[in-house]
Design an enzyme around this catalytic site. Structure first.
Site: not given
Ligand code: FPP
Length: 262
Positions: A28, A45, A139
């Site tokens: 997050d 992201h 893994l």
């Molecule tokens: C939450 O941050 C994160 C996500 C909704 C997406 C997670 C995806 C990745 C880390 C990239 C993809 C990973 C792989 C392995 C391909 P948020 O957008 O909710 O952040 P915020 O709470 O600060 O707005």
């Protein structure tokens, strides 16, 4: 891999006999990381995906057998389509580019979640990568995609009901152990450690069944800034915990490991 002096110092403190067998992570804070830099959210992201690659490699090098990353929640479908499309594209690129790395490092890819909701092209690419890596053993990397813990449990119940209707399951009393086999994570050991980044103190519908006895660690670091040292510190924190699973005896390090069903 662990080259910086602080990483080496942390590594020396880690008890290799007490490593978590399964780490689950809620990645997050990508959006906030981007906002702090006046960048579009998707840049967060992109950086988050790079962090994911580093942490996967780190878990592999530490010989942690299971890592499960919350890459896209069922609730994330409600984000603006520009962000959803960008995340799907990022996932597609990841699957394309990382196959070689997974094969070279003996990493098996798996996925949990309501995968039928994924765009066809992504689902196909995901299924191909899962198939190509299925014999890898070092893994088990699981991506939670279009995932919601409640949905996983409900789908599990419905799968069991259907199997009984078709005579593919006995009508013995359902137990916690037998029910686990109807979840997407059938055959996995439960996570020993859940890490959530970005300072939020919630589970957000992640692995609700499987986290029953997991150690929970909430860190303030935003996911794109989480690095090898952060992971080593998280493992050290985990190793200080006394795990009694509701009993009186410390059973740290005794987590049961089950071979995944194939
Ligand atoms: C939450 O941050 C994160 C996500 C909704 C997406 C997670 C995806 C990745 C880390 C990239 C993809 C990973 C792989 C392995 C391909 P948020 O957008 O909710 O952040 P915020 O709470 O600060 O707005």
């Amino acid at each position: 891999m662990f080259t910086a002096s602080d990483e080496k110092a942390l590594l020396e403190q880690i008890d290799s006999t007490l490593l978590p067998k399964h780490i689950a992570i809620i990645m997050d804070g990508n959006g906030r990381w981007a906002r702090q830099r006046h960048l579009p959210r998707i840049q967060g992201h992109y950086k988050g995906a790079k962090t994911a690659k580093r942490i996967i490699r780190c878990c592999h090098d530490l010989r942690i057998p299971y890592l499960t990353l919350y890459a896209f929640s069922d609730e994330n479908w409600s984000r603006p389509s520009i962000e959803v499309n960008a995340l799907m594209k990022l996932l597609n690129t990841y699957l394309d580019k990382e196959l070689r790395e997974m094969m070279d490092n003996d990493i098996q890819l798996r996925a949990i979640g309501n995968l039928d909701k994924l765009p066809e092209v992504i689902l196909k690419s995901l299924q191909q990568t899962i198939e190509q890596t299925r014999n890898n053993r070092s893994l088990v990397l699981t991506l939670a995609l279009s995932y919601s813990g409640r949905d996983e449990i409900i789908r599990g119940i419905n799968k069991l009901i259907k199997a009984r209707e078709h005579g593919h399951a006995t009508d013995e009393e359902v137990t916690a152990e037998s029910f686990s086999q109807w979840l997407d994570s059938a055959g996995y050991p439960d996570p020993d450690l859940l890490i959530r980044t970005s300072g939020e103190l919630r589970i957000s519908n992640y692995m609700l069944w499987q986290l029953a006895y997991s150690e929970l660690l909430f860190v303030d670091t935003l996911w794109p800034d989480f690095d090898e040292s952060s992971l080593l510190k998280a493992i050290l924190d985990f190793q200080q915990r006394k795990r009694r699973f509701g009993g009186l005896i410390d059973r740290s390090g005794s987590a049961k490991i089950v071979e995944p069903n194939r």
